[in-house]
Motif scaffolding. Structure first.
Motif, mmCIF file in Angstrom:
data_model
loop_
_atom_site.group_PDB
_atom_site.id
_atom_site.type_symbol
_atom_site.label_atom_id
_atom_site.label_comp_id
_atom_site.label_asym_id
_atom_site.label_seq_id
_atom_site.Cartn_x
_atom_site.Cartn_y
_atom_site.Cartn_z
ATOM 1 N N MET A 1 -2.392 -63.617 25.302
ATOM 2 C CA MET A 1 -1.144 -64.090 25.914
ATOM 3 C C MET A 1 -1.402 -64.555 27.354
ATOM 4 O O MET A 1 -2.289 -64.048 28.034
ATOM 5 N N THR A 2 -0.583 -65.511 27.795
ATOM 6 C CA THR A 2 -0.675 -65.989 29.169
ATOM 7 C C THR A 2 0.058 -65.030 30.101
ATOM 8 O O THR A 2 1.216 -64.693 29.879
ATOM 9 N N GLU A 3 -0.620 -64.594 31.145
ATOM 10 C CA GLU A 3 -0.010 -63.674 32.103
ATOM 11 C C GLU A 3 0.841 -64.456 33.094
ATOM 12 O O GLU A 3 0.389 -65.425 33.701
ATOM 13 N N MET A 4 2.078 -64.029 33.265
ATOM 14 C CA MET A 4 2.996 -64.685 34.201
ATOM 15 C C MET A 4 3.002 -64.005 35.569
ATOM 16 O O MET A 4 2.970 -64.664 36.601
ATOM 17 N N ILE A 5 3.090 -62.671 35.562
ATOM 18 C CA ILE A 5 3.163 -61.905 36.809
ATOM 19 C C ILE A 5 2.247 -60.696 36.693
ATOM 20 O O ILE A 5 2.167 -60.069 35.630
ATOM 21 N N ARG A 6 1.580 -60.357 37.779
ATOM 22 C CA ARG A 6 0.774 -59.129 37.817
ATOM 23 C C ARG A 6 0.963 -58.441 39.172
ATOM 24 O O ARG A 6 0.935 -59.096 40.211
ATOM 25 N N LEU A 7 1.201 -57.138 39.121
ATOM 26 C CA LEU A 7 1.253 -56.317 40.330
ATOM 27 C C LEU A 7 0.002 -55.462 40.397
ATOM 28 O O LEU A 7 -0.394 -54.862 39.400
ATOM 29 N N GLU A 8 -0.617 -55.388 41.564
ATOM 30 C CA GLU A 8 -1.819 -54.573 41.759
ATOM 31 C C GLU A 8 -1.666 -53.718 43.011
ATOM 32 O O GLU A 8 -1.489 -54.244 44.110
ATOM 33 N N GLY A 9 -1.716 -52.398 42.824
ATOM 34 C CA GLY A 9 -1.671 -51.473 43.949
ATOM 35 C C GLY A 9 -0.403 -51.599 44.778
ATOM 36 O O GLY A 9 -0.436 -51.479 46.010
ATOM 37 N N LYS A 29 3.788 -64.136 29.134
ATOM 38 C CA LYS A 29 4.670 -65.254 28.806
ATOM 39 C C LYS A 29 5.363 -65.053 27.455
ATOM 40 O O LYS A 29 4.739 -64.628 26.480
ATOM 41 N N GLY A 30 6.670 -65.330 27.422
ATOM 42 C CA GLY A 30 7.419 -65.382 26.179
ATOM 43 C C GLY A 30 7.976 -64.070 25.674
ATOM 44 O O GLY A 30 8.718 -64.063 24.687
ATOM 45 N N ALA A 31 7.664 -62.960 26.335
ATOM 46 C CA ALA A 31 8.162 -61.657 25.893
ATOM 47 C C ALA A 31 9.392 -61.258 26.720
ATOM 48 O O ALA A 31 9.641 -61.795 27.800
ATOM 49 N N THR A 32 10.141 -60.300 26.192
ATOM 50 C CA THR A 32 11.282 -59.738 26.915
ATOM 51 C C THR A 32 10.967 -58.292 27.258
ATOM 52 O O THR A 32 10.649 -57.495 26.382
ATOM 53 N N TYR A 33 11.063 -57.969 28.543
ATOM 54 C CA TYR A 33 10.695 -56.649 29.049
ATOM 55 C C TYR A 33 11.931 -55.897 29.517
ATOM 56 O O TYR A 33 12.806 -56.472 30.168
ATOM 57 N N GLY A 34 11.998 -54.627 29.202
ATOM 58 C CA GLY A 34 13.047 -53.762 29.694
ATOM 59 C C GLY A 34 12.519 -52.867 30.806
ATOM 60 O O GLY A 34 11.377 -52.408 30.759
ATOM 61 N N ILE A 35 13.344 -52.634 31.808
ATOM 62 C CA ILE A 35 13.048 -51.660 32.864
ATOM 63 C C ILE A 35 14.173 -50.638 32.843
ATOM 64 O O ILE A 35 15.346 -50.978 32.981
ATOM 65 N N MET A 36 13.799 -49.386 32.644
ATOM 66 C CA MET A 36 14.810 -48.341 32.486
ATOM 67 C C MET A 36 14.384 -47.115 33.272
ATOM 68 O O MET A 36 13.180 -46.858 33.484
ATOM 69 N N GLY A 37 15.351 -46.324 33.712
ATOM 70 C CA GLY A 37 15.072 -45.100 34.431
ATOM 71 C C GLY A 37 16.347 -44.542 35.038
ATOM 72 O O GLY A 37 17.400 -45.197 34.997
ATOM 73 N N PRO A 38 16.292 -43.347 35.607
ATOM 74 C CA PRO A 38 17.484 -42.739 36.203
ATOM 75 C C PRO A 38 17.978 -43.536 37.403
ATOM 76 O O PRO A 38 17.273 -44.395 37.941
ATOM 77 N N ASN A 39 19.199 -43.239 37.839
ATOM 78 C CA ASN A 39 19.714 -43.842 39.070
ATOM 79 C C ASN A 39 18.780 -43.539 40.235
ATOM 80 O O ASN A 39 18.306 -42.412 40.388
#
Length: 245
Positions: A1-9, A29-39
């Protein structure tokens, strides 16, 4: 897959408090990502960082393989990303004018704007609302207009911060069903913050679980939900208990 964004450190801090600390995270690229967690876990801060609105205090962010400057993001990079929020924040004008706004700012020719507005009105099943004023819309209608306003810009990445949370259950699920098909047909990469496990299960391929500013678990959405690790088990099980049977 083609990488769109990468975070390092990555670290993000305000005076006296560390908000985020993420050694590595990548968006393909092309995937849907969820971000979940407590308030207060740092979800919205992470979304702002991924949408290039908030630079990290430490670490590096790469967009389509290019290291992003902490001082200034280029206009070309910004135009590849669109954002839809929980509150639709529509302008005090017609549905047509709201959806057309971004293209007008980009000085797109009038006929092209008209064609694209009509296309997205039809895609979101709101063609009948074209001349309605924003204040006349229901919550579900307003959110469809909000999403159409983002998608008309043809973003490579769409960032969504709890866009369905204010909707009643039937309206929410119908919009999620329609929106999932739209994302699949366009191949748009989407990053989606939510408090609702049902929304996450219905819409996303991958899930990031954030707690106390740290990435505690990530992977295929159903696998993370079905097999939570020790750090996330209590949180996931609490949300599972709220799912309809």
């Amino acid at each position: 897959m083609t990488e769109m964004i990468r975070l390092e450190g990555i670290e993000y801090s305000v005076p006296g408090k560390k908000i985020l600390s993420i050694p590595h995270l990548s968006i393909d690229k092309g995937a849907t990502y969820g971000i979940m967690g407590p308030n207060g876990a740092g979800k919205s801060t992470l979304l702002k960082m991924l949408s290039l609105l908030e630079p990290p205090t430490k670490g590096d962010l790469y967009f389509q393989g290019e290291k992003i400057s902490k001082k200034q993001v280029s206009l070309e990079q910004r135009r590849k990303i669109a954002i839809a929020l929980q509150q639709s924040l529509l302008l005090n004008t017609s549905v047509y004018q709201n959806i057309a706004l971004g293209l007008k700012i980009r000085k797109v020719p009038k006929q092209e704007i008209k064609n694209k507005v009509e296309y997205w009105l039809d895609t979101f099943n709101i063609s009948h609302l074209i001349n309605k004023h924003a204040y006349q819309l229901s919550g579900g209608e307003a959110q469809r207009v909000n999403l159409a306003r983002a998608m008309i810009l043809e973003p490579e990445i769409l960032c969504l911060d709890e866009p369905f949370s204010a909707l009643d259950f039937p309206t929410k699920m119908k919009l999620i069903q329609d929106f999932k098909l739209i994302l699949e047909s366009t191949g748009t990469t989407a990053i989606f913050v939510s408090h609702d496990l049902l929304e996450i299960k219905s819409l996303t391929h991958q899930l990031f679980l954030i707690m106390n500013g740290e990435l505690k678990q990530h992977g295929i959405t159903n696998e993370v939900i079905d097999y939570p690790n020790e750090a996330t088990r209590s949180f996931i099980n609490e949300w599972k208990s709220l799912l309809p049977t």
